[in-house]
Design an enzyme around this catalytic site. Structure first.
Site: not given
Ligand code: NAD
Length: 350
Positions: A117, A255, A284, A303
């Protein structure tokens, strides 16, 4: 095997639209397929507390499907009770509602439908960026309440062009957002513990900031795109908010617990933040008295960003494919693993 799915209630809408899959009535459309193979499929929306239906089914569940949109909090205590549990499957992206260390210690595999998504979330983030900058919400509220006060809206309404926008997290969603922001001719920055590489930075027209506080001090609007981990919990606190320009904005679809809840309220009410928008809360569903419902200049929703009907279709297809592999004893795509059976936790959650 006994498969339990915890989803939200579809109410009358499930009957209205068969494409609405992410609810207990539809159960991601998996029932005929699961039952034809002799599996038992139990669906519930009751996820919280010791007397919930989920709790009553834990002892003999083999596979538990949960979703971040209606998160069943899978605590260490619940994992202890789930003696048969082999697979915790997140129908979506983001498995922070699960105690990953407890799952690892119990030898339970945790997987999610990585990437399912991310487009939906990036599109929604772009919408929130515009809603905040253009001060859309007060105008909409006035219209629904029979009022007409143009000044109230335009005395703090800005163009996106020329603004400095930063993403904290340059992974899948972060990069999709940057791609979408590029045509708006803003200055784009990102902060991530890893570089996305010179070539990709050039394609997206983005500059990396290695220091988070420096990124915060430069941005007119910051978008959160990192997972919730031990390291990112409470990342945006009072101190970090004070590093931002007065009146800058935050969009957070990542989050809720990435934020210090009360520091956000204080910053919105004082004007240190020009506004805050997002779709994620902690916990939530958000309780009626959650202060983000009532703070100044917010554009919060439930959400929803990663649960468009298109995303639901991809979530359902990915869940089915993953279950099929699990029943056949096959491996999942590597990026789906959050915790492997041997206890190894995926790098993005460490
Ligand atoms: P992803 O793993 O592709 O990207 C996450 C990025 O964060 C990575 O590049 C990673 O290196 C970086 N990262 C992780 N820990 C870090 C830290 N301590 N310091 C700096 N950088 C850090 O993930 P994504 O697919 O882009 O999704 C990101 C987040 O979005 C998910 O983990 C989820 O919590 C959230 N999300 C929300 C929804 C929603 O419906 N609201 C849907 C999907 C994902």
């Amino acid at each position: 095997m006994k498969v339990v799915g915890v989803f939200l209630k579809g109410c009358k809408y499930a009957a209205q639209n068969p494409k609405f899959l992410l609810n207990v009535e539809a159960g991601l459309g998996l029932r005929p397929w699961l039952e034809a193979q002799g599996h038992l499929y139990h669906l519930t929306h009751e996820k919280d507390g010791p007397h919930s239906e989920l709790e009553a089914h834990l002892h003999d569940t083999d596979v538990l499907i949960t979703t971040p949109f209606h998160p069943a909090y899978v605590t260490a205590d619940r994992i202890k009770k789930a003696k048969n549990l082999k697979l915790l499957l997140t129908a979506g992206v983001g498995s922070d509602h699960i105690d990953l260390h407890a799952a690892a210690a119990a030898g339970i595999t945790v997987a999610e439908i990585t990437g399912c998504n991310v487009v939906s979330v990036a599109e929604d983030e772009l919408m929130r960026v515009l809603i905040l900058l253009r001060n859309f919400v007060p105008g909409w509220k006035q219209i629904t309440q029979g009022n007409w006060d143009v000044a109230e809206v335009i005395h703090r309404s800005y163009d996106l062009e020329g603004k400095t926008i930063g993403t904290i997290g340059g992974g899948r969603i972060g990069q999709l957002l940057l791609q979408r922001l590029k045509p708006f001719k803003c200055n784009l920055l990102y902060y991530d513990r890893y570089s996305i590489g010179e070539q990709r930075e050039k394609e997206l027209g983005v500059t990396r900031e290695e220091d988070l506080d420096t990124l915060l001090s430069k941005c007119d609007l910051v978008v959160l795109n990192v997972p919730l981990t031990d390291k990112t919990k409470g990342l945006i606190n009072k101190d970090r908010l004070s590093k931002m320009k007065k009146g800058a904005y935050i969009v957070n679809n990542a989050r809720g617990a990435l934020m210090d809840r009360d520091a956000i309220v204080e910053a919105c009410n004082s004007g240190q933040l020009g506004g805050y928008s997002g779709d994620v809360w902690d916990p939530q569903p958000a309780p009626k008295d959650h202060p983000w419902r009532y703070m100044a200049n917010h554009a919060m929703t439930q959400h929803i960003s990663g649960a468009s009907l298109d995303a639901q279709w991809r979530i359902a297809a990915g869940t089915k494919e993953t279950l099929e592999k699990f029943f056949k004893g096959q491996v999942f795509p590597e990026e789906y693993y959050i915790v492997k059976k041997d206890g190894k936790i995926a790098p993005q959650y460490t």
